[in-house]
Scaffold this motif. Structure first.
Motif, PDB file in Angstrom:
ATOM      1  N   MET A   1       0.821  -1.174   0.000  1.00 49.50           N
ATOM      2  CA  MET A   1       0.000   0.000   0.000  1.00 49.50           C
ATOM      3  C   MET A   1       0.868   1.241   0.000  1.00 49.50           C
ATOM      4  O   MET A   1       0.804   2.085   0.868  1.00 49.50           O
ATOM      5  N   GLY A   3       2.586   4.452  -2.304  1.00 50.37           N
ATOM      6  CA  GLY A   3       2.385   5.262  -3.490  1.00 50.37           C
ATOM      7  C   GLY A   3       3.634   5.981  -3.918  1.00 50.37           C
ATOM      8  O   GLY A   3       3.551   7.012  -4.575  1.00 50.37           O
ATOM      9  N   ILE A  87      -6.224  -0.649  -3.737  1.00 53.92           N
ATOM     10  CA  ILE A  87      -5.404   0.522  -3.435  1.00 53.92           C
ATOM     11  C   ILE A  87      -4.201   0.536  -4.366  1.00 53.92           C
ATOM     12  O   ILE A  87      -3.499  -0.458  -4.516  1.00 53.92           O
ATOM     13  N   LEU A  89      -0.790   0.598  -5.776  1.00 57.16           N
ATOM     14  CA  LEU A  89       0.542   0.332  -5.258  1.00 57.16           C
ATOM     15  C   LEU A  89       1.551   0.456  -6.384  1.00 57.16           C
ATOM     16  O   LEU A  89       1.338  -0.052  -7.479  1.00 57.16           O
ATOM     17  N   GLU A 301      -7.735   6.223   1.049  1.00 56.28           N
ATOM     18  CA  GLU A 301      -6.840   7.297   0.628  1.00 56.28           C
ATOM     19  C   GLU A 301      -6.090   7.889   1.814  1.00 56.28           C
ATOM     20  O   GLU A 301      -4.884   8.181   1.714  1.00 56.28           O
ATOM     21  N   ARG A 304      -3.388   5.434   2.615  1.00 58.87           N
ATOM     22  CA  ARG A 304      -2.300   5.470   1.635  1.00 58.87           C
ATOM     23  C   ARG A 304      -1.398   6.681   1.871  1.00 58.87           C
ATOM     24  O   ARG A 304      -0.166   6.579   1.836  1.00 58.87           O
TER      25      ARG A 304
END
Length: 315
Positions: A1, A3, A87, A89, A301, A304
């Motif tokens: 997870m 970004g 999510i 990644l 969100e 993340r």
């Protein structure tokens, strides 16, 4: 997870010391035979581990000639490697099925020491270095146990809505097992039938759908759906799944970065346990998210962003 892009300093920090790029199959169920962990200073316990099923998600644009050391994601009770796949990644991630869940083998012993030993064995078998552990609920305590016992295997830790303390498990889980057993006994053929049986035990449709995600049709010709998870094993384990195997932070600490994310509407990480978190994990950060226990699915969100910020290099 995660970004982060593979060119950021944070990526290099997570992957420091890596010598080669990971190449694992994209999905594995029981990849190797069981073996016993020999007792010793760098192992968790002298009992049998189980080979963990997993899904591998690699970045769309991998960095040439560099290993992307993986993020290992561990689900909570009744979860599986299928959770939280939506999510976005960018770094290499391994979504694992812990023992007695998903496609991983069943084993009578179900506690945090055993689950952490499974993950440690997996890390060694695949030669993984500088791994980031992310765990929710049961997966969080598994990750904490591994980080405290074998810190050399872990670069950093993200624990989602759980703490390194003994705490009574919510009565919801025992109630869920009661309802799930009723479904197994009814030999339902459609999920709508199963949902109707489960509704008196859990009013939330979202949670019912999460639990019913464990249904499957076993091989053998019958059209009846059964739960993939071994309900009898998990029922026996419930009394101890609120426990934490380490009691004295004066004896063991994880001195690498750790992030604790808690749902402010959840009771699993109350304010009074925060000092103890700091004793076990002196470099910890705490992020509060306005939601209940299911942080990742309720506020993906926010979750993340918290992880991204945690992995970014500090000034």
């Amino acid at each position: 997870m995660i970004g982060l892009t593979s060119s950021t300093p944070a990526f290099r920090q997570v992957c420091s010391g890596c010598a080669r790029r990971i190449r694992l199959p994209t999905s594995v169920s029981a990849p190797v035979p069981r073996r016993s962990l020999a007792a010793g200073p760098r192992t968790l316990a002298p009992f049998s581990t189980v080979p963990l099923a997993y899904d591998l998600h690699e970045p769309a644009k991998p960095v040439a000639d560099k290993q992307t050391s993986p993020i290992i994601i561990m689900h909570g009770l009744f979860g599986s490697k299928k959770n939280n796949r939506t999510i976005n990644l960018i770094l290499t991630t391994l979504h694992q099925d812990l023992r007695n869940h998903g496609e991983s083998p069943h084993e009578e012993r179900h506690d945090y020491t055993a689950m952490a030993a499974d993950v440690a064995d997996f890390i060694r078998q695949h030669g993984l270095k500088e791994s980031t552990l992310i765990g929710h609920s049961m997966g969080a305590k598994t990750a904490m146990t591994l980080a405290l016992h074998e810190p050399d295997l872990v670069a950093n830790l993200v624990a989602v809505d759980n703490a390194p303390v003994d705490a009574r498990l919510a009565s919801d889980f025992a109630r869920y097992i009661q309802g799930m057993k009723k479904i197994d006994e009814a030999a339902v053929t459609r999920q709508a039938e199963a949902d109707k049986i489960l509704e008196p035990y859990e009013k939330s449709l979202t949670i019912r759908q999460f639990l019913l995600g464990n249904l499957h049709r076993p091989a053998g010709g019958s059209n009846a759906q059964k739960f993939r998870v071994p309900l009898h094993i998990l029922a026996k384990a419930l009394d101890h799944l609120g426990d934490f195997p380490f009691k004295d932070p004066g004896e063991v600490r994880f001195v690498k970065p750790a992030l604790f994310i808690r749902g402010t509407q959840s009771k699993y990480v109350p304010d009074e346990v925060i000092p103890l978190i700091g004793q076990f994990f002196p470099k910890f950060e705490l992020v509060d998210v306005d939601c209940g226990h299911w942080v990742i699915s309720e506020k993906p969100e926010e979750f993340r962003r918290a992880v991204i910020e945690f992995l970014e290099p500090k000034e």
